[in-house]
Design a protein around this motif. Sequence first.
Motif, PDB file in Angstrom:
ATOM      1  N   HIS A  42     -19.392  90.901  32.095  1.00 16.80           N
ATOM      2  CA  HIS A  42     -18.398  90.819  33.180  1.00 16.80           C
ATOM      3  C   HIS A  42     -18.974  91.118  34.562  1.00 16.80           C
ATOM      4  N   VAL A  43     -20.180  91.680  34.649  1.00 12.44           N
ATOM      5  CA  VAL A  43     -20.786  91.954  35.964  1.00 12.44           C
ATOM      6  C   VAL A  43     -22.015  91.094  36.240  1.00 12.44           C
ATOM      7  N   VAL A  44     -22.348  90.211  35.313  1.00 17.06           N
ATOM      8  CA  VAL A  44     -23.599  89.450  35.417  1.00 17.06           C
ATOM      9  C   VAL A  44     -23.715  88.689  36.731  1.00 17.06           C
ATOM     10  N   GLU A  45     -22.709  87.934  37.119  1.00 18.10           N
ATOM     11  CA  GLU A  45     -22.851  87.076  38.297  1.00 18.10           C
ATOM     12  C   GLU A  45     -23.019  87.884  39.577  1.00 18.10           C
ATOM     13  N   ASP A  46     -22.236  88.944  39.746  1.00 17.64           N
ATOM     14  CA  ASP A  46     -22.389  89.784  40.944  1.00 17.64           C
ATOM     15  C   ASP A  46     -23.768  90.427  40.986  1.00 17.64           C
ATOM     16  N   VAL A  47     -24.221  90.950  39.853  1.00 18.22           N
ATOM     17  CA  VAL A  47     -25.512  91.642  39.817  1.00 18.22           C
ATOM     18  C   VAL A  47     -26.651  90.649  40.029  1.00 18.22           C
ATOM     19  N   ARG A  48     -26.557  89.471  39.449  1.00 15.62           N
ATOM     20  CA  ARG A  48     -27.597  88.454  39.660  1.00 15.62           C
ATOM     21  C   ARG A  48     -27.711  88.077  41.133  1.00 15.62           C
ATOM     22  N   LEU A  49     -26.574  87.960  41.820  1.00 10.58           N
ATOM     23  CA  LEU A  49     -26.616  87.625  43.239  1.00 10.58           C
ATOM     24  C   LEU A  49     -27.264  88.749  44.041  1.00 10.58           C
ATOM     25  N   VAL A  50     -26.929  89.986  43.728  1.00  9.50           N
ATOM     26  CA  VAL A  50     -27.525  91.131  44.424  1.00  9.50           C
ATOM     27  C   VAL A  50     -29.039  91.164  44.187  1.00  9.50           C
ATOM     28  N   VAL A  51     -29.459  90.968  42.944  1.00 11.95           N
ATOM     29  CA  VAL A  51     -30.895  90.955  42.631  1.00 11.95           C
ATOM     30  C   VAL A  51     -31.591  89.827  43.381  1.00 11.95           C
ATOM     31  N   SER A  52     -30.973  88.653  43.448  1.00 19.15           N
ATOM     32  CA  SER A  52     -31.555  87.536  44.204  1.00 19.15           C
ATOM     33  C   SER A  52     -31.789  87.920  45.651  1.00 19.15           C
ATOM     34  N   GLU A  53     -30.795  88.571  46.258  1.00 14.64           N
ATOM     35  CA  GLU A  53     -30.910  88.955  47.659  1.00 14.64           C
ATOM     36  C   GLU A  53     -31.989  90.015  47.866  1.00 14.64           C
ATOM     37  N   LEU A  54     -32.013  91.032  47.004  1.00 21.13           N
ATOM     38  CA  LEU A  54     -32.987  92.114  47.173  1.00 21.13           C
ATOM     39  C   LEU A  54     -34.415  91.649  46.920  1.00 21.13           C
ATOM     40  N   VAL A  55     -34.616  90.891  45.858  1.00 20.03           N
ATOM     41  CA  VAL A  55     -35.964  90.389  45.568  1.00 20.03           C
ATOM     42  C   VAL A  55     -36.368  89.356  46.622  1.00 20.03           C
ATOM     43  N   GLY A  56     -35.430  88.525  47.053  1.00 19.90           N
ATOM     44  CA  GLY A  56     -35.714  87.561  48.121  1.00 19.90           C
ATOM     45  C   GLY A  56     -36.156  88.253  49.404  1.00 19.90           C
ATOM     46  N   ASN A  57     -35.541  89.400  49.714  1.00 17.30           N
ATOM     47  CA  ASN A  57     -35.963  90.160  50.893  1.00 17.30           C
ATOM     48  C   ASN A  57     -37.425  90.589  50.780  1.00 17.30           C
ATOM     49  N   VAL A  58     -37.829  91.027  49.606  1.00 18.92           N
ATOM     50  CA  VAL A  58     -39.222  91.434  49.412  1.00 18.92           C
ATOM     51  C   VAL A  58     -40.142  90.225  49.588  1.00 18.92           C
ATOM     52  N   VAL A  59     -39.786  89.123  48.943  1.00 27.05           N
ATOM     53  CA  VAL A  59     -40.613  87.917  49.009  1.00 27.05           C
ATOM     54  C   VAL A  59     -40.796  87.449  50.451  1.00 27.05           C
ATOM     55  N   HIS A  60     -39.720  87.494  51.244  1.00 26.24           N
ATOM     56  CA  HIS A  60     -39.769  86.922  52.591  1.00 26.24           C
ATOM     57  C   HIS A  60     -40.108  87.909  53.696  1.00 26.24           C
ATOM     58  N   HIS A  61     -39.928  89.222  53.459  1.00 27.78           N
ATOM     59  CA  HIS A  61     -40.051  90.160  54.569  1.00 27.78           C
ATOM     60  C   HIS A  61     -40.999  91.341  54.354  1.00 27.78           C
ATOM     61  N   ALA A  62     -41.270  91.733  53.127  1.00 25.69           N
ATOM     62  CA  ALA A  62     -42.048  92.954  52.892  1.00 25.69           C
ATOM     63  C   ALA A  62     -43.520  92.772  53.251  1.00 25.69           C
ATOM     64  N   VAL A  63     -44.026  93.744  53.998  1.00 28.94           N
ATOM     65  CA  VAL A  63     -45.444  93.786  54.362  1.00 28.94           C
ATOM     66  C   VAL A  63     -45.988  95.091  53.783  1.00 28.94           C
ATOM     67  N   PRO A  64     -46.921  95.021  52.827  1.00 31.29           N
ATOM     68  CA  PRO A  64     -47.394  96.249  52.174  1.00 31.29           C
ATOM     69  C   PRO A  64     -48.011  97.247  53.140  1.00 31.29           C
ATOM     70  N   ASP A  65     -47.771  98.526  52.877  1.00 27.90           N
ATOM     71  CA  ASP A  65     -48.427  99.591  53.625  1.00 27.90           C
ATOM     72  C   ASP A  65     -49.935  99.429  53.456  1.00 27.90           C
ATOM     73  N   SER A  66     -50.697  99.828  54.462  1.00 30.09           N
ATOM     74  CA  SER A  66     -52.146  99.663  54.389  1.00 30.09           C
ATOM     75  C   SER A  66     -52.751 100.420  53.211  1.00 30.09           C
ATOM     76  N   CYS A  67     -52.113 101.530  52.810  1.00 30.64           N
ATOM     77  CA  CYS A  67     -52.656 102.289  51.675  1.00 30.64           C
ATOM     78  C   CYS A  67     -52.419 101.575  50.349  1.00 30.64           C
ATOM     79  N   LEU A  68     -51.483 100.615  50.327  1.00 34.76           N
ATOM     80  CA  LEU A  68     -51.182  99.899  49.084  1.00 34.76           C
ATOM     81  C   LEU A  68     -51.741  98.481  49.066  1.00 34.76           C
TER      82      LEU A  68
END
Length: 165
Positions: A42-68
């Motif tokens: 019953h929560v699959v679609e909402d959670v899948r959309l949230v995961v898409s947005e959060l992972v998409g943010n990493v893919v498009h915006h995250a820049v690793p710290d120099s130590c990592l």
Amino acid sequence: MEAAPASAGHFRALTLFAESTDTVRVARDMVRSCLQDWGLGHVVEDVRLVVSELVGNVVHHAVPDSCLARPGGDRRVDVLVKMWPNWLFIGVVDEDSSPPDLPAGEFLSPELAGDFAEALLPDRGRGLLIAQRLADAVWWSPEELGGKTVWCRFDLDRVADERPV
């Protein structure tokens, strides 16, 4: 208060790399699979959309710290799914310690905006706005060695109460 049995909680984690062409799809599919296994269809679609947005943010915006960062290395993305009797927690871990742009809240009611509701969307942070609308809570925490985790909590009792009969 009585302690819940160990069988009441569930946990899954998946490590992906942002440079893969199917990172977001794989994260969505993993979440769907584990939620269905746990009887949370019953929560699959909402959670899948949230995961898409959060992972998409990493893919498009995250820049690793120099130590990592590793020269020429892939950017790591961890997706955490935790269920404890009445709550579902989603965590997306990346290697960028910069705080996310969590929207501050509503400035104008969409009902008052009428036909201009789309104009009220912010230029940045729309994915996190979607997460805030679907989840019961959204926050972030720094990782000890660098990077951060963006968390979402879904209150399963509330979601179950809203299901059509």
